[in-house]
Design an enzyme around this catalytic site. Structure first.
Site, PDB file in Angstrom:
ATOM      1  N   HIS A   1       0.850  -1.182   0.000  1.00 50.90           N
ATOM      2  CA  HIS A   1       0.000   0.000   0.000  1.00 50.90           C
ATOM      3  C   HIS A   1       0.883   1.228   0.000  1.00 50.90           C
ATOM      4  O   HIS A   1       1.936   1.222   0.643  1.00 50.90           O
ATOM      5  CB  HIS A   1      -0.910   0.009   1.251  1.00 50.90           C
ATOM      6  CG  HIS A   1      -2.049   0.948   1.114  1.00 50.90           C
ATOM      7  ND1 HIS A   1      -1.932   2.283   1.418  1.00 50.90           N
ATOM      8  CD2 HIS A   1      -3.303   0.765   0.647  1.00 50.90           C
ATOM      9  CE1 HIS A   1      -3.085   2.865   1.162  1.00 50.90           C
ATOM     10  NE2 HIS A   1      -3.931   1.969   0.688  1.00 50.90           N
TER      11      HIS A   1
ATOM     12  N   ASP B   1      -8.093  -5.182   0.018  1.00 47.28           N
ATOM     13  CA  ASP B   1      -8.659  -5.975  -1.063  1.00 47.28           C
ATOM     14  C   ASP B   1      -8.161  -7.406  -1.116  1.00 47.28           C
ATOM     15  O   ASP B   1      -8.562  -8.169  -1.983  1.00 47.28           O
ATOM     16  CB  ASP B   1      -8.430  -5.259  -2.394  1.00 47.28           C
ATOM     17  CG  ASP B   1      -9.393  -4.103  -2.495  1.00 47.28           C
ATOM     18  OD1 ASP B   1     -10.537  -4.285  -2.061  1.00 47.28           O
ATOM     19  OD2 ASP B   1      -9.005  -3.024  -2.956  1.00 47.28           O
TER      20      ASP B   1
HETATM   21  N1  ACO Z   1       4.229  -7.731  -4.897  1.00 46.69           N
HETATM   22  C1  ACO Z   1       5.581  -7.757  -5.031  1.00 46.69           C
HETATM   23  N2  ACO Z   1       6.391  -6.693  -4.869  1.00 46.69           N
HETATM   24  C2  ACO Z   1       5.801  -5.527  -4.536  1.00 46.69           C
HETATM   25  C3  ACO Z   1       4.406  -5.421  -4.370  1.00 46.69           C
HETATM   26  C4  ACO Z   1       3.613  -6.570  -4.554  1.00 46.69           C
HETATM   27  N3  ACO Z   1       2.295  -6.515  -4.412  1.00 46.69           N
HETATM   28  N4  ACO Z   1       4.083  -4.127  -4.060  1.00 46.69           N
HETATM   29  C5  ACO Z   1       5.262  -3.478  -4.026  1.00 46.69           C
HETATM   30  N5  ACO Z   1       6.283  -4.303  -4.310  1.00 46.69           N
HETATM   31  C6  ACO Z   1       7.729  -3.960  -4.308  1.00 46.69           C
HETATM   32  C7  ACO Z   1       8.115  -3.168  -5.538  1.00 46.69           C
HETATM   33  O1  ACO Z   1       8.544  -4.009  -6.591  1.00 46.69           O
HETATM   34  C8  ACO Z   1       9.221  -2.298  -4.988  1.00 46.69           C
HETATM   35  O2  ACO Z   1      10.371  -3.111  -4.881  1.00 46.69           O
HETATM   36  P1  ACO Z   1      11.863  -2.452  -5.099  1.00 46.69           P
HETATM   37  O3  ACO Z   1      11.981  -1.425  -4.015  1.00 46.69           O
HETATM   38  O4  ACO Z   1      12.788  -3.597  -4.975  1.00 46.69           O
HETATM   39  O5  ACO Z   1      11.827  -1.843  -6.485  1.00 46.69           O
HETATM   40  C9  ACO Z   1       8.769  -1.975  -3.569  1.00 46.69           C
HETATM   41  O6  ACO Z   1       7.931  -3.092  -3.196  1.00 46.69           O
HETATM   42  C10 ACO Z   1       7.965  -0.674  -3.432  1.00 46.69           C
HETATM   43  O7  ACO Z   1       6.877  -0.714  -4.362  1.00 46.69           O
HETATM   44  P2  ACO Z   1       6.251   0.544  -5.072  1.00 46.69           P
HETATM   45  O8  ACO Z   1       5.522   0.088  -6.292  1.00 46.69           O
HETATM   46  O9  ACO Z   1       7.324   1.575  -5.264  1.00 46.69           O
HETATM   47  O10 ACO Z   1       5.263   1.068  -3.968  1.00 46.69           O
HETATM   48  P3  ACO Z   1       4.089   2.091  -4.197  1.00 46.69           P
HETATM   49  O11 ACO Z   1       3.838   2.712  -2.884  1.00 46.69           O
HETATM   50  O12 ACO Z   1       4.386   2.969  -5.358  1.00 46.69           O
HETATM   51  O13 ACO Z   1       2.883   1.142  -4.650  1.00 46.69           O
HETATM   52  C11 ACO Z   1       1.025  -0.303  -4.616  1.00 46.69           C
HETATM   53  C12 ACO Z   1       1.867   0.721  -3.831  1.00 46.69           C
HETATM   54  C13 ACO Z   1       0.647   0.259  -5.976  1.00 46.69           C
HETATM   55  C14 ACO Z   1      -0.252  -0.575  -3.823  1.00 46.69           C
HETATM   56  C15 ACO Z   1       1.853  -1.604  -4.781  1.00 46.69           C
HETATM   57  O14 ACO Z   1       2.208  -2.133  -3.516  1.00 46.69           O
HETATM   58  C16 ACO Z   1       1.128  -2.671  -5.615  1.00 46.69           C
HETATM   59  O15 ACO Z   1       1.241  -2.666  -6.839  1.00 46.69           O
HETATM   60  N6  ACO Z   1       0.357  -3.604  -4.938  1.00 46.69           N
HETATM   61  C17 ACO Z   1      -0.408  -4.606  -5.649  1.00 46.69           C
HETATM   62  C18 ACO Z   1      -1.715  -4.001  -6.149  1.00 46.69           C
HETATM   63  C19 ACO Z   1      -2.715  -3.737  -5.037  1.00 46.69           C
HETATM   64  O16 ACO Z   1      -2.969  -4.580  -4.209  1.00 46.69           O
HETATM   65  N7  ACO Z   1      -3.311  -2.539  -5.065  1.00 46.69           N
HETATM   66  C20 ACO Z   1      -4.352  -2.142  -4.128  1.00 46.69           C
HETATM   67  C21 ACO Z   1      -3.882  -1.075  -3.223  1.00 46.69           C
HETATM   68  S1  ACO Z   1      -5.126  -0.766  -1.980  1.00 46.69           S
HETATM   69  C22 ACO Z   1      -6.306   0.119  -2.775  1.00 46.69           C
HETATM   70  O17 ACO Z   1      -6.085   0.884  -3.675  1.00 46.69           O
HETATM   71  C23 ACO Z   1      -7.642  -0.096  -2.319  1.00 46.69           C
END
Ligand code: ACO
Length: 428
Positions: free
Chosen positions: A307, A364
């Site tokens: 998140h 979710d």
């Molecule tokens: N699975 C694997 N790796 C992940 C995940 C995941 N679900 N989420 C983040 N990471 C990793 C990234 O690859 C990144 O790794 P790195 O630092 O080695 O490059 C690190 O964790 C940080 O991730 P970001 O994408 O920079 O984090 P951000 O805060 O921008 O994104 C987000 C948050 C979009 C929610 C992300 O965690 C994601 O894509 N999650 C999966 C989709 C999801 O569940 N979305 C719902 C969010 S809740 C809502 O909107 C109701």
């Protein structure tokens, strides 16, 4: 003396005001930065940018706290109804019994949508995604309620637009579902409260007075409450920014629906179930899928994990996980996918990759399992999220208008080509 921050650029130092929110959050106020220094800030994805001052929702991502208008989400989810929470978010206070009754009455008077709206459904291909339909249909409501187009409505006119938006949304969502089945739509009944009416129009039969299982009504209320607002997220920010150009409520909410659709935001609830199904079909080897999520050469992410703001736990996920167990037990459903979800969570929570990056299950991760148990098809999940988030979008839109916020218009750092001479097409 008021706290300030100093910014040194070259040999010049600038004093920037520091402002503090009621929960102790601090911000450096840069609203005059460009005028004073000639510089702008760069914050792609707005990870450090406060876009507004808001009194609606507070969340502390480090401590996993979420409050609507000061009330903890745990108390609201346990004791309140969705429509009471909608009132709280939009009008700022919990309603008295009389206020709630009047609100419910007003809503029930506006649940019908114009008959001509039904013609839109005939234009959508039968398998078109419900979120695309919802966004189009909500925008189309402006055509039937043109009084909403007035940029500066009186308080009463604004309130009428809000009531209509809320009331008609439940009808539109249930009709999308009915139409996807090829079934005739069911008209709302004024005797039901908002959530019961929605469930009746969705799962009821045209000719019968059905009794909706109280377990289902409770579950639906809880899910909608947990999704009702989440401060300046992608869709709420979209609603505010669209509304800031004085766009009407339907256009603003329609834009929020489009923003919510993506799998990185609200679309995650559909993506989670699809992922869990895939893992199940693949033999249920959770270690294999965890390894895929960690592999930087593999685009697969663990949907429902991580998140932007919560870096400890998502308080909504805690509530929903428990609700998921309760509801499945009460409805007597044994869902294999729930077992896979629990196993994935257990493995991921111990894995250094997820621990170091502070990746936890979000709201979710479990919501789709409940929606499925209640009988909704997967592609309706994000539409249900939109139904829940609607009071939040409305509250954010209303607050933006009441604060008389200026049109949202970020700056950029231009990195494209500088002056080029036009070359005739024959010479390129
Ligand atoms: N699975 C694997 N790796 C992940 C995940 C995941 N679900 N989420 C983040 N990471 C990793 C990234 O690859 C990144 O790794 P790195 O630092 O080695 O490059 C690190 O964790 C940080 O991730 P970001 O994408 O920079 O984090 P951000 O805060 O921008 O994104 C987000 C948050 C979009 C929610 C992300 O965690 C994601 O894509 N999650 C999966 C989709 C999801 O569940 N979305 C719902 C969010 S809740 C809502 O909107 C109701």
């Amino acid at each position: 003396m008021a706290e300030t921050a100093q910014l040194k650029i070259g040999d010049k130092t600038f004093e920037l005001p520091v402002i503090e929110g009621t929960e102790g959050e601090k911000a450096i106020d840069i609203s005059k930065l460009r005028d004073q220094t000639g510089y702008v800030t760069l914050d792609i994805g707005y990870k450090n940018t406060g876009a507004t001052k808001s009194a609606i929702t507070f969340l502390d991502g480090e401590q996993g706290i979420l409050k609507y208008r000061g009330y903890p989400i745990e108390q609201l989810a346990e004791k309140s109804s969705f429509i009471e929470v909608a009132y709280l978010l939009i009008y700022g206070e919990l309603p008295t019994a009389d206020q709630l009754k009047a609100f419910q009455y007003e809503l029930s008077r506006h649940t019908l949508v114009h008959e001509d709206m039904k013609k839109f459904f005939d234009g959508f291909p039968s398998k078109s995604h419900p979120m695309g339909q919802l966004s189009s249909l909500v925008s189309a409501l402006s055509a039937f309620y043109p009084e909403s187009l007035k940029p500066s409505q009186t308080t009463e006119e604004l309130n009428q637009s809000i009531i209509k938006m809320l009331a008609k949304m439940a009808t539109v969502v249930s009709w999308i579902y009915k139409k996807s089945l090829g079934h005739p739509v069911i008209y709302p009944k004024n005797k039901y409260d908002y959530v019961t009416n929605f469930l009746y129009m969705t799962f009821g039969q045209r000719t019968e007075d059905v009794t909706i299982d109280p377990v289902v009504i409770d579950a639906m209320n809880k899910l909608l409450i947990l999704h009702a607002d989440h401060e300046q997220n992608c869709s709420a920010s979209t609603v505010r920014i669209v509304g800031s150009s004085d766009s009407n409520i339907y256009a603003s909410v329609s834009a929020g629906i489009s923003a919510l659709w993506g799998p990185l935001h609200g679309g995650a609830n559909q993506a989670v179930i699809e992922m869990l199904e895939k893992i199940k079909e693949d033999g249920g080897d959770t270690d294999k899928w965890i390894a895929k999520a960690k592999d930087k050469n593999d685009p697969f992410r663990l949907m429902g994990f991580g998140h932007r703001v919560y870096k400890n736990f998502d308080p909504r996920a805690k509530i929903i996980k428990k609700a998921c167990d309760d509801i499945l037990e009460k409805l007597g459903i044994n869902d294999e996918v729930l077992e896979i979800a629990k196993k994935l969570e257990e493995v991921a929570l111990k894995d250094p990759y997820f621990v170091e990056r502070k990746l936890y299950p979000n709201v979710d991760f479990y919501s789709g399992i409940i929606y499925r148990a209640l009988g909704f098809p997967t592609d309706m999940f994000t539409v249900l999220f939109a139904l829940g988030r609607l009071p939040g979008w409305i509250a954010q839109w209303k607050e933006m208008k009441e604060n008389k916020e200026p049109i949202g218009r970020p700056r950029q750092i231009y990195v494209g080509a500088t002056s080029k001479e036009y070359v005739d097409i024959a010479n390129r």
